[in-house]
Write an enzyme that holds these catalytic residues in place. Structure first.
Site, mmCIF file in Angstrom:
data_model
loop_
_atom_site.group_PDB
_atom_site.id
_atom_site.type_symbol
_atom_site.label_atom_id
_atom_site.label_comp_id
_atom_site.label_asym_id
_atom_site.label_seq_id
_atom_site.Cartn_x
_atom_site.Cartn_y
_atom_site.Cartn_z
ATOM 1 N N ARG A 196 12.037 -6.541 5.127
ATOM 2 C CA ARG A 196 11.896 -5.083 5.165
ATOM 3 C C ARG A 196 12.874 -4.453 6.157
ATOM 4 O O ARG A 196 13.028 -4.937 7.281
ATOM 5 C CB ARG A 196 10.455 -4.781 5.588
ATOM 6 C CG ARG A 196 10.024 -3.398 5.307
ATOM 7 C CD ARG A 196 8.568 -3.356 4.934
ATOM 8 N NE ARG A 196 7.688 -3.497 6.088
ATOM 9 C CZ ARG A 196 6.379 -3.314 6.010
ATOM 10 N NH1 ARG A 196 5.815 -3.017 4.873
ATOM 11 N NH2 ARG A 196 5.637 -3.467 7.069
ATOM 12 N N ARG A 221 -9.453 0.369 9.142
ATOM 13 C CA ARG A 221 -8.981 -0.978 9.457
ATOM 14 C C ARG A 221 -9.999 -1.788 10.240
ATOM 15 O O ARG A 221 -9.743 -2.944 10.565
ATOM 16 C CB ARG A 221 -7.721 -0.860 10.299
ATOM 17 C CG ARG A 221 -6.451 -1.354 9.605
ATOM 18 C CD ARG A 221 -5.324 -1.052 10.547
ATOM 19 N NE ARG A 221 -4.132 -1.768 10.365
ATOM 20 C CZ ARG A 221 -3.031 -1.237 9.816
ATOM 21 N NH1 ARG A 221 -3.050 -0.043 9.300
ATOM 22 N NH2 ARG A 221 -1.935 -1.944 9.798
ATOM 23 N N ARG A 243 -0.087 -9.087 13.594
ATOM 24 C CA ARG A 243 -0.647 -8.080 12.674
ATOM 25 C C ARG A 243 -1.484 -8.748 11.591
ATOM 26 O O ARG A 243 -2.533 -8.240 11.207
ATOM 27 C CB ARG A 243 0.486 -7.249 12.044
ATOM 28 C CG ARG A 243 1.140 -6.316 13.053
ATOM 29 C CD ARG A 243 2.409 -5.705 12.518
ATOM 30 N NE ARG A 243 2.187 -4.812 11.402
ATOM 31 C CZ ARG A 243 3.113 -4.503 10.495
ATOM 32 N NH1 ARG A 243 4.318 -5.036 10.572
ATOM 33 N NH2 ARG A 243 2.845 -3.669 9.535
ATOM 34 N N LYS A 255 0.836 -1.213 0.000
ATOM 35 C CA LYS A 255 0.000 0.000 0.000
ATOM 36 C C LYS A 255 0.868 1.259 0.000
ATOM 37 O O LYS A 255 0.621 2.193 -0.757
ATOM 38 C CB LYS A 255 -0.922 0.028 1.234
ATOM 39 C CG LYS A 255 -1.838 -1.169 1.350
ATOM 40 C CD LYS A 255 -2.804 -1.043 2.510
ATOM 41 C CE LYS A 255 -2.170 -1.031 3.883
ATOM 42 N NZ LYS A 255 -1.534 -2.302 4.278
ATOM 43 N N ARG A 258 12.044 -2.687 11.684
ATOM 44 C CA ARG A 258 11.029 -1.980 12.471
ATOM 45 C C ARG A 258 10.546 -2.923 13.572
ATOM 46 O O ARG A 258 10.352 -4.110 13.315
ATOM 47 C CB ARG A 258 9.865 -1.665 11.515
ATOM 48 C CG ARG A 258 9.304 -0.304 11.663
ATOM 49 C CD ARG A 258 8.407 -0.006 10.502
ATOM 50 N NE ARG A 258 7.105 -0.650 10.633
ATOM 51 C CZ ARG A 258 6.125 -0.510 9.752
ATOM 52 N NH1 ARG A 258 6.305 0.232 8.680
ATOM 53 N NH2 ARG A 258 4.982 -1.106 9.925
HETATM 54 P P1 AMP Z 1 0.900 0.105 9.354
HETATM 55 O O1 AMP Z 1 2.181 0.830 9.161
HETATM 56 O O2 AMP Z 1 -0.239 0.663 8.535
HETATM 57 O O3 AMP Z 1 1.019 -1.403 9.212
HETATM 58 O O4 AMP Z 1 0.467 0.371 10.879
HETATM 59 C C1 AMP Z 1 1.297 0.041 11.956
HETATM 60 C C2 AMP Z 1 0.474 -0.115 13.228
HETATM 61 O O5 AMP Z 1 -0.198 1.127 13.527
HETATM 62 C C3 AMP Z 1 -0.623 -1.143 13.170
HETATM 63 O O6 AMP Z 1 -0.135 -2.468 13.424
HETATM 64 C C4 AMP Z 1 -1.566 -0.643 14.262
HETATM 65 O O7 AMP Z 1 -1.056 -0.927 15.547
HETATM 66 C C5 AMP Z 1 -1.494 0.862 14.075
HETATM 67 N N1 AMP Z 1 -2.504 1.353 13.107
HETATM 68 C C6 AMP Z 1 -2.266 1.936 11.889
HETATM 69 N N2 AMP Z 1 -3.410 2.284 11.286
HETATM 70 C C7 AMP Z 1 -4.416 1.910 12.131
HETATM 71 C C8 AMP Z 1 -5.831 1.978 12.067
HETATM 72 N N3 AMP Z 1 -6.480 2.480 11.000
HETATM 73 N N4 AMP Z 1 -6.547 1.486 13.127
HETATM 74 C C9 AMP Z 1 -5.929 0.983 14.208
HETATM 75 N N5 AMP Z 1 -4.599 0.870 14.330
HETATM 76 C C10 AMP Z 1 -3.832 1.330 13.307
#
Ligand code: AMP
Length: 221
Positions: free
Chosen positions: A129, A91, A171, A16, A160
């Protein structure tokens, strides 16, 4: 032309963020990544950052209310006046319902692109990554096996925290349980939802997404 709201949907590691970066220039709209915004708040150590740090490190989801409020504020920024792409949001079905209401109020209609990638490819991508600790740029050892430092900052790349194997499993579980149903919500609500194979060349995938947007805009005109 109507303001664009493109929802880039897909599991962690589906590409994404890569697509958002490629599409940003061509479409001339803002890229909103709730994951990046939350990581910034954690790095800052502000009250929200402190509240969400543990749940993020464990691979869980931050509360709907916190993310909805963050997005509500972000979409009022000047760079969103032509539109925006959402990466990692909504999400949960509750976030999707909130967003749909918010957009309807400002006469915007979201389009959803689902980046479909096989589970094994996802796990391989995430485990390869690496991130620059200074500027946040992501690299992948699968495509670039000898890479150790960032091109821009020269800093040694790091894994990360939430890309570690046990957290990745959490996740992906959170995605299957809470996020996958969001797609059905948008389909049932009658919004355009497209599936795009997310395992090809990133530029070709971006081209395919741009074609879909163009066709939808022609259809809706
Ligand atoms: P990402 O980089 O999009 O994978 O997000 C990293 C982490 O941020 C996720 O594993 C969640 O803990 C939190 N997070 C990001 N976006 C959301 C969302 N829309 N709702 C809830 N938690 C989020």
């Amino acid at each position: 032309m109507n303001r664009l709201c493109l929802i880039l949907f897909g599991s962690p590691g589906s590409g994404k963020g890569t697509q958002a970066k490629l599409l940003k220039e061509d479409l001339g709209v803002a890229h909103i990544s709730t994951g990046d915004m939350l990581r910034e708040r954690v790095a800052l150590g502000d009250p929200l950052g402190k509240r969400v740090e543990k749940v993020m490190a464990a691979g869980g989801l931050v509360s709907d209310d916190s993310v909805n409020r963050m997005v509500a504020d972000r979409i009022t920024f000047d760079d969103c006046r032509t539109g925006f792409m959402l990466d990692g949001y909504p999400r949960t079905v509750s976030q999707a319902e909130w967003l749909a209401k918010k957009l309807t109020a400002v006469k915007m209609r979201p389009m959803v692109v689902h980046l479909e990638v096989d589970y094994n490819v996802i796990v391989r991508r995430i485990s390869g990554r690496r991130q620059c600790p200074v500027c946040g740029t992501l690299y992948n050892l699968a495509a670039d096996p000898d890479r150790v430092a960032c091109d821009m900052e020269g800093a040694k790349l790091e894994i990360r925290d939430d890309d570690r194997e046990d957290v990745v499993r959490e996740r992906l579980l959170a995605y299957n349980r809470q996020t996958a149903p969001v797609l059905a919500f948008f389909q049932e609500a009658g919004y355009p939802v497209w599936s795009v194979k997310g395992s090809g060349e990133p530029e070709a995938i971006a081209g395919e997404i741009e074609d879909l947007i163009r066709k939808e805009r022609e259809r809706a005109a």
